[in-house]
Motif scaffolding. Sequence first.
Motif, PDB file in Angstrom:
ATOM      1  N   VAL A 151      17.698  21.317  68.128  1.00 44.71           N
ATOM      2  CA  VAL A 151      16.474  20.793  66.850  1.00 44.71           C
ATOM      3  C   VAL A 151      16.077  19.556  67.788  1.00 44.71           C
ATOM      4  O   VAL A 151      14.786  19.282  67.370  1.00 44.71           O
ATOM      5  N   THR A 152      16.326  18.625  68.349  1.00 38.65           N
ATOM      6  CA  THR A 152      16.298  17.573  68.283  1.00 38.65           C
ATOM      7  C   THR A 152      14.601  17.409  69.597  1.00 38.65           C
ATOM      8  O   THR A 152      14.010  17.303  69.456  1.00 38.65           O
ATOM      9  N   GLU A 153      15.075  18.864  70.683  1.00 39.61           N
ATOM     10  CA  GLU A 153      13.644  18.794  71.523  1.00 39.61           C
ATOM     11  C   GLU A 153      13.366  19.742  71.148  1.00 39.61           C
ATOM     12  O   GLU A 153      11.846  19.525  72.196  1.00 39.61           O
ATOM     13  N   VAL A 154      12.775  20.610  70.227  1.00 34.45           N
ATOM     14  CA  VAL A 154      11.875  21.253  69.172  1.00 34.45           C
ATOM     15  C   VAL A 154      11.150  20.175  68.425  1.00 34.45           C
ATOM     16  O   VAL A 154      10.081  19.927  69.110  1.00 34.45           O
ATOM     17  N   LYS A 155      11.481  19.397  68.227  1.00 37.19           N
ATOM     18  CA  LYS A 155      10.833  17.809  67.567  1.00 37.19           C
ATOM     19  C   LYS A 155      10.183  17.374  68.169  1.00 37.19           C
ATOM     20  O   LYS A 155       9.432  17.016  68.209  1.00 37.19           O
ATOM     21  N   GLN A 156      11.292  17.066  69.374  1.00 41.40           N
ATOM     22  CA  GLN A 156      10.453  16.268  70.695  1.00 41.40           C
ATOM     23  C   GLN A 156       8.885  17.112  71.387  1.00 41.40           C
ATOM     24  O   GLN A 156       7.876  15.881  71.124  1.00 41.40           O
ATOM     25  N   TRP A 157       8.923  17.747  71.506  1.00 42.35           N
ATOM     26  CA  TRP A 157       7.912  18.554  72.408  1.00 42.35           C
ATOM     27  C   TRP A 157       7.010  18.638  71.140  1.00 42.35           C
ATOM     28  O   TRP A 157       5.798  18.184  70.699  1.00 42.35           O
ATOM     29  N   ALA A 158       7.249  18.712  69.907  1.00 42.59           N
ATOM     30  CA  ALA A 158       6.207  19.294  69.019  1.00 42.59           C
ATOM     31  C   ALA A 158       5.878  17.598  68.477  1.00 42.59           C
ATOM     32  O   ALA A 158       4.359  17.465  68.675  1.00 42.59           O
ATOM     33  N   LEU A 159       5.997  16.569  68.533  1.00 40.63           N
ATOM     34  CA  LEU A 159       5.143  15.239  68.292  1.00 40.63           C
ATOM     35  C   LEU A 159       4.838  15.353  70.267  1.00 40.63           C
ATOM     36  O   LEU A 159       3.660  14.189  69.669  1.00 40.63           O
ATOM     37  N   GLU A 160       5.254  15.404  70.852  1.00 38.96           N
ATOM     38  CA  GLU A 160       4.743  15.147  72.057  1.00 38.96           C
ATOM     39  C   GLU A 160       3.644  15.870  71.800  1.00 38.96           C
ATOM     40  O   GLU A 160       2.355  15.575  72.677  1.00 38.96           O
ATOM     41  N   VAL A 161       3.323  17.126  71.964  1.00 38.87           N
ATOM     42  CA  VAL A 161       2.141  18.066  72.092  1.00 38.87           C
ATOM     43  C   VAL A 161       1.410  17.796  70.560  1.00 38.87           C
ATOM     44  O   VAL A 161      -0.367  17.861  70.745  1.00 38.87           O
TER      45      VAL A 161
END
Length: 291
Positions: A151-161
């Motif tokens: 979940v944390t990695e999904v959110k991080q990628w969403a915030l990066e892109v």
Amino acid sequence: MKRLAVVSGKGGTGKTVVTGGFAACAARTMRLTMADCDVDAANLALLFDHTVRDSKPYFGMQCAAIDSSLCIECGICAEKCRFGAIHLEEDGYRVDPIECEGCGVCAHVCPAGAVSLRDFRHGEIFYSETGIGPLFHARLTPGSGTTGLLVTEVKQWALEVGGDADLLLIDGPPGIGCPLISTVTGCNAVLAVTEPSMSGLSDLGRLVRVCEGFPVRIFCAINRYDLEEGITAEIAAYCAEQDIPVLGLIPFDPAVPGAVRSRTPVTALDTPAGEAVRGVWERVRSELDLP
């Protein structure tokens, strides 16, 4: 960027349908990024025509592996593994990656240095384009226990892109475990979607107690409220006691399943449920001061 998570203390409350309806409304007035953080059973993408633009593997925790060329088959690793992840097979000792918890005890006790911790692929994360904005979602390998990290990695990628959007709209997981904690972390607000049942009321209470540990605003919407209006009144009373605004009551609507099958947002329906979800969204929009 404001961050809103739509969550529920239990499954089956209509959380994803509400999230999809919100997304369709939000995209009319603002830049939107979406994240499906129900990684055990991600299905927000089913509500939209989408194209996967990119993906990357998710490794999570490491798992033990045995080098058969070094193994002396003493069995100490299997004896000391408290999770029963190491088994003797015809060609020697092997580690079951589903049962392995990556604790490293086997590597520590192996006298031959045959055991080591290695990266193990626990799933995959996807970046998809929809007609209303980017969507980040994932697929967890069945049996993997690293849901919160994914979940944390999904959110991080969403915030990066998609971090320059006005709103990050998150479809959260059911329940109150690690996936929920990872979802709520960093959010401005959560909308708890519940239903008028005794389990719905009980699980809403547990959800609220978890969310109160975070600096987030908590709102509530009651789905299918008219199926048991006595319990709906109890939920409303509980929310009043906890100072949680109930932003709307969504009636049972037979048109909703057909809309889901046809990938039509519930907010596009000219029906009681569609009107109610549009009303909930407008209140959310006002509370969060969104465009």
